[in-house]
Scaffold this active site. Structure first.
Site, PDB file in Angstrom:
ATOM      1  N   TYR A  55       2.302  -1.171  10.104  1.00 48.74           N
ATOM      2  CA  TYR A  55       1.814  -0.358  11.225  1.00 48.74           C
ATOM      3  C   TYR A  55       0.414  -0.698  11.700  1.00 48.74           C
ATOM      4  CZ  TYR A  55      -0.038   2.636   7.380  1.00 48.74           C
ATOM      5  OH  TYR A  55      -0.645   3.119   6.255  1.00 48.74           O
ATOM      6  N   LYS A  56      -0.166  -1.755  11.137  1.00 50.04           N
ATOM      7  CA  LYS A  56      -1.499  -2.157  11.592  1.00 50.04           C
ATOM      8  C   LYS A  56      -1.356  -3.307  12.596  1.00 50.04           C
ATOM      9  CE  LYS A  56      -3.474  -0.632   7.195  1.00 50.04           C
ATOM     10  NZ  LYS A  56      -4.331   0.477   7.684  1.00 50.04           N
TER      11      LYS A  56
END
Lengths: 413, 413
Positions: free
Chosen positions: B223-224
């Site tokens: 999710y980065k």
């Protein structure tokens, strides 16, 4: 013979008829597989679209606070707790069923180890495979010092002072057999041990009373009767009285008392939050939250009444319309022992289920020879039972391979 | 002084300028927090809407096969592998980073235990908390027989024959310090041990060459920089040569050689699939798959060049426009040791970051006194660096509390 009109009359008296409109069911399909993957609730698409474009797209990282993402596991957990007779601070949504079983088994073994030298993990040979795999993996990891004892008969008779923990699925995934939770918890307590309950096939399907029935540890699935979507987050129940002492080896930052303090030392959250591990999937949590709203205002007694009415009817119709085709029901005749599904053994089960699915009647084939039909009380009607069984009759009368004379050479491998 | 026009000229030569259009960025925001939550790709909303309404709503349970849900973890894993210099069958998307660390640490300890009596888990005191928590939880679960040794200085000097396994995050979440993976792997090998790499702040941010640099075990975050959405599935890398012998205690059914055979006995899949555990979240997997497509056709060398160009520029602008306000960069000046972020210490860091966010410049505050700015090469421009730094200058010149004379009584607690 029961007629279509008879079924329509039953639907007219259905106290849960209003709930069907909460689902976006495809035309031409009779969906008897909500016990594998629940149907899509009508509000889920819009909910997720908003979460993606507004909360994520526009809110970006700020939405962890402004959209309340950080509290979703507790909020969703509370909503599940209400369906299970648990306190609102006794359930959290997190991870998968498999991982949650690991957390509870590991923690329960640790509690047992401090009290005794019990070395047996008790379960049923017919338990869902992942439950058994997790117990095996845990035991191997601990050096193999435990025995995974699998019983074929009545598990109530297998409790003795060697049992460190028992792992029991309340509703059997194949037969739909429903265990008496209160009775087994009492037997376990008497034997000085605990049960980890797997509610995957009971949550949202039958009334569950975790507190009243003396349950201390439970997990369950979000994507079956709870309608949370494919691979939805699972849930975990830990009775209040155990929370402060319960340790899971999966000590991730979302289970920390202060995740955003970035302390170097793990300090578990005081309550049910400690059963979380890593960062939860927000999109999956929101889909599960939307799925749970399909239960708003639904009485679990009505749900149970409808569920049994559907399975009673289905069984009766099977006898009436398909009695001569060799189907043998393996589910409990006694209502008190029946979940929200029926399974029928047949040597041609695989091919028959494929033919049913082609005709829009979706159930499951389960090894080795089972046709499994799940009855989701929120969106199924009595007429669906009639249509499904008469379509099955059509399969049996029109497909050459379904004729017993052809079975030998068309055997499905 | 560097001007806005200078920055525009840099953008004109940007080899990755085309990639910005792959994101749905909100107006009026300069997003310097893609290292915490990547921005929304333009195709993700439609992808998810289709998955919800068509694959789930209409396809229902059939979509596990017809829509290929069952293969998503491998497909998404292969796409991640391509960004990390790994073989396509060496990465799988699964669970969370925390849980994947547990799998690899546990498996690596088991491998080490068969060979020696090494009892130390080595890491850095400044490692991301969840990494340290997982190591603590694992050790406690195993009876506390391991020592979690945390070094403050150069971890390269801490390898000796007591180390069972090392757990190292390649890019430090606070300072952005980038470790030399090849060098540390060689040192670990020399010392007869292995490193579990956490790539959460390096995957998609800097070139990673797992195979070429001798890495055997790695996890990372979806999710980065991979833009998979809030709480996206994480990934796990297991070098081919280790796969057949590597055991994880999290032995769930999706890691089984034949999950749908419903065998009672766990038998791990032969390859990377064994690193899965429970049922994956399909919606979250699809969002991650969509996020990874933002890297299609992007050269990792171009990505690195752009990343360093952005951070060089930001640092220079900070010196030029904010030099007098007491910001102290804690990130490595040397490019070879710098990830894709810069962090600046300031006694008023928390309040300053709040003021920046109010003005549309989104970065992170990190304990105890850091402003952290992440530079995502796919969607940031050089002009964004200029605008962000000049807005920061405006904060420092217009906010009374930012005046050193007021700091005493407005100290953030």
């Amino acid at each position: 013979m029961t007629t279509h009109t008879d079924c329509e009359l039953l639907d007219r008296d259905d106290a849960l008829a209003f709930a069907r409109e909460r689902f976006a069911l495809p035309a031409g399909v009779i969906y008897l597989d909500g016990n594998s993957l629940g149907a899509l609730p009508v509000h889920t698409a819009a909910r997720l679209a908003d979460a993606v474009t507004q909360q994520w797209g526009t809110g970006l990282i700020r939405s962890w606070n402004t959209a309340g993402w950080v509290n979703l596991p507790q909020q969703v957990g509370s909503k599940i707790a209400a369906l299970l007779g648990a306190g609102e601070d006794e359930v959290v949504a997190a991870d998968s069923t498999s991982i949650n079983i690991f957390k509870l088994l590991a923690g329960a073994l640790k509690l047992a180890a401090t009290a005794s030298k019990r070395r047996v993990i008790l379960s049923e040979r017919g338990n869902f495979p992942t439950d058994l795999y997790i117990a095996q993996g845990l035991n191997e990891f601990l050096g193999g010092g435990y025995e995974l004892r699998l019983v074929d008969g009545n598990i109530a008779d297998a409790f003795d002072d060697s049992i460190a923990v028992a792992l029991i699925t309340q509703v059997d995934y194949r037969t739909g057999h429903l265990h008496d939770m209160a009775k087994l918890n009492a037997i376990a307590k008497q034997a000085g041990t605990r049960i980890v309950w797997d509610l995957s096939h009971s949550a949202g399907a039958v009334p569950v009373a975790l507190n009243a029935d003396g349950a201390e540890l439970a997990v369950g699935c979000g994507y079956k009767y709870l309608n949370g979507g494919p691979g939805a987050p699972a849930f975990i129940y830990l009775a209040k009285k155990l929370q402060s002492d319960f340790a899971t080896p999966l000590a991730g930052w979302f289970g920390h008392a202060a995740p955003f303090a970035f302390d170097g030392k793990y300090r578990p959250a005081p309550g049910i939050e400690r059963m979380q591990c890593g960062t939860p999937s927000v999109l999956a949590m929101l889909a599960l939250q939307s799925g749970l709203e399909t239960f708003d205002g639904v009485s679990m007694d009505d749900l149970r009444r409808k569920s049994l009415s559907l399975s009673d009817l289905f069984w009766k119709l099977m006898d009436e319309y398909c009695g001569q085709y060799g189907f043998a029901c393996v589910s409990p005749r006694e209502r008190a022992h029946r979940g929200s599904q029926l399974s029928f053994a047949h040597p041609q089960a695989y091919a028959i289920m494929q033919a049913l699915i082609e005709r829009g009647v979706i159930g499951d084939f389960r090894q080795p020879n089972l046709l499994r039909f799940g009855f989701t009380p929120l969106y199924l009607r009595h007429v669906d039972m009639f249509d499904a069984v008469t379509i099955l009759r059509d399969v049996m009368t029109t497909e050459a391979w379904a004729d017993p004379r052809f079975q030998q050479r068309n055997q499905v491998t």
